[in-house]
Design a protein around this motif. Structure first.
Motif, PDB file in Angstrom:
ATOM      1  N   VAL A 139      12.968  -9.422  -1.520  1.00 41.79           N
ATOM      2  CA  VAL A 139      12.292 -10.539  -0.708  1.00 41.79           C
ATOM      3  C   VAL A 139      12.267 -10.011   0.665  1.00 41.79           C
ATOM      4  O   VAL A 139      11.035 -10.107   1.409  1.00 41.79           O
ATOM      5  N   PHE A 140      13.148  -9.285   1.030  1.00 40.69           N
ATOM      6  CA  PHE A 140      12.982  -8.985   2.638  1.00 40.69           C
ATOM      7  C   PHE A 140      11.968  -7.581   2.647  1.00 40.69           C
ATOM      8  O   PHE A 140      11.596  -7.431   3.633  1.00 40.69           O
ATOM      9  N   TRP A 141      11.957  -6.944   1.667  1.00 37.25           N
ATOM     10  CA  TRP A 141      10.992  -5.655   1.506  1.00 37.25           C
ATOM     11  C   TRP A 141       9.460  -6.540   1.720  1.00 37.25           C
ATOM     12  O   TRP A 141       8.661  -5.905   2.420  1.00 37.25           O
ATOM     13  N   GLU A 142       9.333  -7.387   1.098  1.00 37.74           N
ATOM     14  CA  GLU A 142       7.768  -8.230   0.924  1.00 37.74           C
ATOM     15  C   GLU A 142       7.838  -8.869   2.513  1.00 37.74           C
ATOM     16  O   GLU A 142       6.905  -9.015   2.924  1.00 37.74           O
ATOM     17  N   VAL A 143       8.906  -9.425   3.012  1.00 33.71           N
ATOM     18  CA  VAL A 143       8.846 -10.169   4.320  1.00 33.71           C
ATOM     19  C   VAL A 143       8.401  -9.182   5.331  1.00 33.71           C
ATOM     20  O   VAL A 143       7.578  -9.506   6.396  1.00 33.71           O
ATOM     21  N   MET A 144       8.669  -8.066   5.393  1.00 30.41           N
ATOM     22  CA  MET A 144       8.390  -6.973   6.274  1.00 30.41           C
ATOM     23  C   MET A 144       6.623  -6.789   6.152  1.00 30.41           C
ATOM     24  O   MET A 144       6.084  -6.397   7.194  1.00 30.41           O
ATOM     25  N   LEU A 145       6.112  -7.037   5.212  1.00 33.28           N
ATOM     26  CA  LEU A 145       4.734  -6.526   5.012  1.00 33.28           C
ATOM     27  C   LEU A 145       4.061  -7.524   5.848  1.00 33.28           C
ATOM     28  O   LEU A 145       2.872  -6.981   6.134  1.00 33.28           O
ATOM     29  N   ILE A 146       4.166  -8.853   5.803  1.00 37.58           N
ATOM     30  CA  ILE A 146       3.419  -9.879   6.468  1.00 37.58           C
ATOM     31  C   ILE A 146       3.067  -9.610   7.756  1.00 37.58           C
ATOM     32  O   ILE A 146       2.035  -9.446   8.363  1.00 37.58           O
ATOM     33  N   PRO A 147       4.239  -9.540   8.773  1.00 37.33           N
ATOM     34  CA  PRO A 147       3.971  -9.370  10.047  1.00 37.33           C
ATOM     35  C   PRO A 147       3.549  -8.008  10.472  1.00 37.33           C
ATOM     36  O   PRO A 147       2.854  -7.860  11.516  1.00 37.33           O
ATOM     37  N   MET A 148       4.100  -7.055   9.838  1.00 37.68           N
ATOM     38  CA  MET A 148       3.129  -5.661  10.158  1.00 37.68           C
ATOM     39  C   MET A 148       1.439  -5.512   9.827  1.00 37.68           C
ATOM     40  O   MET A 148       0.912  -5.034  10.387  1.00 37.68           O
ATOM     41  N   TYR A 149       1.146  -6.422   8.760  1.00 39.97           N
ATOM     42  CA  TYR A 149      -0.264  -6.441   8.473  1.00 39.97           C
ATOM     43  C   TYR A 149      -0.997  -7.378   9.615  1.00 39.97           C
ATOM     44  O   TYR A 149      -2.032  -6.965  10.017  1.00 39.97           O
ATOM     45  N   LEU A 150      -0.024  -8.160  10.082  1.00 41.10           N
ATOM     46  CA  LEU A 150      -0.827  -9.083  11.275  1.00 41.10           C
ATOM     47  C   LEU A 150      -0.662  -8.222  12.564  1.00 41.10           C
ATOM     48  O   LEU A 150      -1.741  -8.303  13.229  1.00 41.10           O
ATOM     49  N   LEU A 151       0.223  -7.586  12.573  1.00 43.80           N
ATOM     50  CA  LEU A 151       0.168  -6.910  13.813  1.00 43.80           C
ATOM     51  C   LEU A 151      -0.893  -5.754  14.114  1.00 43.80           C
ATOM     52  O   LEU A 151      -1.496  -5.572  15.004  1.00 43.80           O
ATOM     53  N   ILE A 152      -1.157  -4.934  12.975  1.00 46.34           N
ATOM     54  CA  ILE A 152      -2.378  -4.087  12.892  1.00 46.34           C
ATOM     55  C   ILE A 152      -3.390  -4.836  12.866  1.00 46.34           C
ATOM     56  O   ILE A 152      -4.627  -4.569  13.550  1.00 46.34           O
ATOM     57  N   TYR A 163      -9.812  -2.579   8.568  1.00 51.42           N
ATOM     58  CA  TYR A 163      -9.712  -1.580   7.325  1.00 51.42           C
ATOM     59  C   TYR A 163      -8.265  -1.011   7.320  1.00 51.42           C
ATOM     60  O   TYR A 163      -7.826  -0.862   6.189  1.00 51.42           O
ATOM     61  N   ALA A 164      -7.409  -0.837   8.371  1.00 47.65           N
ATOM     62  CA  ALA A 164      -6.233  -0.232   8.547  1.00 47.65           C
ATOM     63  C   ALA A 164      -5.231  -1.172   8.182  1.00 47.65           C
ATOM     64  O   ALA A 164      -4.485  -0.779   7.154  1.00 47.65           O
ATOM     65  N   ALA A 165      -5.112  -2.375   8.285  1.00 49.68           N
ATOM     66  CA  ALA A 165      -4.237  -3.458   7.993  1.00 49.68           C
ATOM     67  C   ALA A 165      -4.625  -3.646   6.334  1.00 49.68           C
ATOM     68  O   ALA A 165      -3.592  -3.828   5.800  1.00 49.68           O
ATOM     69  N   ILE A 166      -5.812  -3.810   5.811  1.00 51.78           N
ATOM     70  CA  ILE A 166      -6.109  -3.895   4.510  1.00 51.78           C
ATOM     71  C   ILE A 166      -5.305  -2.696   3.500  1.00 51.78           C
ATOM     72  O   ILE A 166      -4.745  -2.933   2.435  1.00 51.78           O
ATOM     73  N   LYS A 167      -5.685  -1.395   4.052  1.00 51.19           N
ATOM     74  CA  LYS A 167      -5.251  -0.365   3.537  1.00 51.19           C
ATOM     75  C   LYS A 167      -3.729  -0.259   3.489  1.00 51.19           C
ATOM     76  O   LYS A 167      -3.183   0.051   2.566  1.00 51.19           O
ATOM     77  N   PHE A 168      -3.217  -0.761   4.424  1.00 48.31           N
ATOM     78  CA  PHE A 168      -1.529  -0.567   4.565  1.00 48.31           C
ATOM     79  C   PHE A 168      -1.095  -1.500   3.347  1.00 48.31           C
ATOM     80  O   PHE A 168      -0.130  -1.390   2.682  1.00 48.31           O
ATOM     81  N   PHE A 169      -1.523  -2.744   3.536  1.00 47.97           N
ATOM     82  CA  PHE A 169      -1.158  -3.814   2.589  1.00 47.97           C
ATOM     83  C   PHE A 169      -1.250  -3.469   1.134  1.00 47.97           C
ATOM     84  O   PHE A 169      -0.549  -3.674   0.480  1.00 47.97           O
ATOM     85  N   LEU A 170      -2.508  -2.901   0.829  1.00 49.44           N
ATOM     86  CA  LEU A 170      -2.951  -2.623  -0.793  1.00 49.44           C
ATOM     87  C   LEU A 170      -1.896  -1.475  -1.112  1.00 49.44           C
ATOM     88  O   LEU A 170      -1.565  -1.435  -2.334  1.00 49.44           O
ATOM     89  N   PHE A 171      -1.763  -0.432  -0.198  1.00 43.68           N
ATOM     90  CA  PHE A 171      -0.964   0.617  -0.636  1.00 43.68           C
ATOM     91  C   PHE A 171       0.484   0.102  -0.897  1.00 43.68           C
ATOM     92  O   PHE A 171       1.078   0.460  -1.885  1.00 43.68           O
ATOM     93  N   THR A 172       1.010  -0.515  -0.048  1.00 39.88           N
ATOM     94  CA  THR A 172       2.431  -1.087  -0.057  1.00 39.88           C
ATOM     95  C   THR A 172       2.511  -2.042  -1.290  1.00 39.88           C
ATOM     96  O   THR A 172       3.737  -1.739  -2.016  1.00 39.88           O
ATOM     97  N   MET A 173       1.689  -2.915  -1.426  1.00 43.01           N
ATOM     98  CA  MET A 173       1.722  -3.838  -2.599  1.00 43.01           C
ATOM     99  C   MET A 173       1.780  -3.146  -3.759  1.00 43.01           C
ATOM    100  O   MET A 173       2.422  -3.524  -4.914  1.00 43.01           O
ATOM    101  N   ALA A 174       1.101  -1.880  -4.010  1.00 39.69           N
ATOM    102  CA  ALA A 174       0.672  -1.567  -5.133  1.00 39.69           C
ATOM    103  C   ALA A 174       2.114  -1.014  -5.773  1.00 39.69           C
ATOM    104  O   ALA A 174       2.560  -0.899  -7.122  1.00 39.69           O
ATOM    105  N   GLY A 175       2.729  -0.254  -4.694  1.00 41.63           N
ATOM    106  CA  GLY A 175       4.223   0.305  -5.112  1.00 41.63           C
ATOM    107  C   GLY A 175       5.227  -0.834  -5.438  1.00 41.63           C
ATOM    108  O   GLY A 175       5.911  -0.688  -6.132  1.00 41.63           O
TER     109      GLY A 175
END
Length: 515
Positions: A139-152, A163-175
């Motif tokens: 849960v906390f692992w995924e919580v980190m993803l959202i604000p970092m996606y917004l910051l970028i 482009y960078a935000a979506i790439k970051f999101f997709l890579f992290t979500m895949a794992g």
């Protein structure tokens, strides 16, 4: 240990979230900035007692909290820390304060949303570092993803931030998805074996998992963590994310978020699946070595300051992985220390790049030259941080790299020799970059009008420089907190490797004991 009647770890997890909620009701931008800084400072000061009250003589989890969350499915709110997570939590609360300070004038629109995102991110980071239940950690692992996606995506460089935000999101979500599947498989495997429904990491450590199954589960966890580190060849999202993110986003990404990958290996992937981890040690080590050398060579060719620092992270974190998978005391201690060093040194480099970018609105190395003549204070801080990054003796970088190389040589002399070339390459690209930016003639008229660091910027960099020297001159202060935890980690892993379900291989047992 409580703060205002709230257990200290829960306070550290949820206080930034409470601060983020408070910001919803504040309209004035300057008040929002000051409120965020006060919240971040209180969070940091509240975390300091952990260091002084921590019992360095035991490897047991401390400041433990254990309550049922969803009892029917064995999901609990269980948090605690040992000497490994302690230092990373302190690094998180420390860097968050500096990130707020360096955002003071850099962020000029949607200030409220920006500060809320940062505090929300801090809740996710602290929670992930102290979670001892796999679902809670996820849960906390995924919580980190959202604000970092917004910051970028919102406050990054307008040219390529989406482009960078979506790439970051997709890579992290895949794992992350694969890791969730592995968590569920582990849960049902434990349920079948023991009849107990639990996601408690400390309980799952005791589970005897067949070696064949370990490979699959380790692979799923390792992929999620390798993407986060990032290890070669999963690193391609990192330079884009760093380059497009705002300065504070790059600092917290390098300082803490990347460490979630290395921390995940040492807290979850290796202790849960030790046989697979040990058998795959050559593969991980080779990938780490490729990352070290490849990251250094690509850094040397970068025309953009921020991309150079971003690729240097690939190289530095290769050392962290190499030391961790040496499976000896020097390597693992050096690996953990290098996690902290990277957060300080590379975080400082991103701060410095952000400061010069605010003045010149360019990060191209060719646009600078002779800056030390007009910005002597800036040049001094830049020099210290550069020397720290290349591991000069008496700075923090030297201690971590020396121990990792020592551990690597003990594990495999070829690994040690190849890793040592990364040190040489690191000095080459960092010093060459520093020479081109700071020295020579001033060829651009705009550089003659640059103003030196102001008081806020000096206050932001002084704590970083102080830690660079403290960690380089007196590392015992930090090693004393992790010694027992590292010894227990290695003892547990080696013990399980010796007791393979198929029967221990005499060669393998001899190799483990030798390490």
């Amino acid at each position: 240990m409580d703060i205002l009647g709230i257990p200290i770890l829960s306070f550290l997890i949820f206080f930034p979230l409470a601060g983020a909620i408070l910001l919803l009701f504040i309209k004035h931008e300057e008040t929002i900035r000051w409120t965020t800084l006060v919240v971040a400072l209180i969070e940091f000061l509240a975390s300091l007692p952990l260091f002084f009250r921590f019992d360095s003589t035991t490897a047991a989890m401390q400041f433990l909290e254990d309550w049922w969350w969803v009892e029917a499915y064995g999901i609990s709110y269980k948090v605690g820390m040992d000497g490994i997570s302690l230092l990373l939590v302190l690094l998180t609360t420390f860097l968050t304060v500096l990130c707020v300070l360096c955002s003071w004038t850099a962020i000029t629109f949607r200030v409220k949303e920006y500060m809320i995102s940062f505090l929300f991110l801090e809740t996710g980071m602290v929670g992930a570092l102290v979670a001892l239940d796999l679902i809670l950690f996820y849960v906390f692992w995924e919580v980190m993803l959202i604000p970092m996606y917004l910051l970028i995506g919102v406050w990054g460089n307008p040219a390529r931030r989406i482009y960078a935000a979506i790439k970051f999101f997709l890579f992290t979500m895949a794992g992350s998805v694969l890791m969730l599947v592995a968590i569920l498989v582990l849960y049902f495997l434990n349920l079948k074996t023991t009849g107990k429904a639990t996601f408690d990491v400390l309980e799952l450590y005791k589970l005897g998992i067949p070696v064949g199954t370990q490979y699959w589960l380790f692979g799923a966890f390792a992929l999620a963590f390798a993407i986060k580190v990032p290890m070669f060849p999963f690193h391609t999202w990192l330079p884009d994310a760093h380059t497009e993110a705002p300065t504070a986003g790059s600092v917290i990404l390098a300082g803490v978020l990347l460490k979630m990958g290395t921390y995940g290996f040492i807290r979850f992937a290796i202790p849960l699946f030790p046989n697979a981890a040990f058998d795959l040690m050559p593969l991980i080590s080779v990938l780490a070595l490729i990352g070290i050398i490849y990251g250094a060579l690509v850094s040397m060719m970068q025309p953009d300051l921020k991309r150079l620092v971003a690729f240097s992270s690939v190289s530095h974190l290769g050392y962290v992985m190499l030391g961790m998978f040496a499976f000896n005391t020097q390597g693992v201690q050096g690996s953990i220390y290098q996690m902290l060093n990277h957060g300080i040194s590379t975080g400082s480099l991103f701060l410095i790049v952000g400061m010069i970018y605010e003045r010149r609105h360019t990060r191209l190395i060719a646009d600078f030259g002779g800056i030390s003549k007009v910005m002597p204070v800036f040049a001094t801080f830049f020099m210290i941080v550069t020397l720290s990054s290349i591991g000069l003796p008496s700075t923090n970088g030297f201690v971590g790299e020396f121990l990792i190389l020592l551990g690597a040589f003990q594990a495999n002399i070829v690994y040690g020799v190849l890793a040592a070339t990364g040190v040489i390459l690191g000095a080459a690209y960092m010093l060459w970059m520093f020479q081109r930016v700071m020295f020579g003639r001033i060829t651009h008229p705009k550089n003659e009008e640059l103003k030196d660091l102001n008081a806020r910027e000096v206050i932001t960099l002084i704590p970083m420089v102080a830690l660079i020297f403290l960690m380089g001159i007196y590392p015992k202060l930090f090693f004393s907190k992790m010694d027992v935890s590292v010894e227990k980690f290695l003892k547990d892993v080696k013990g399980k490797v010796e007791m393979k379900a198929e029967g221990p291989s005499p060669t393998k047992v001899a190799e483990v004991k030798e390490r």
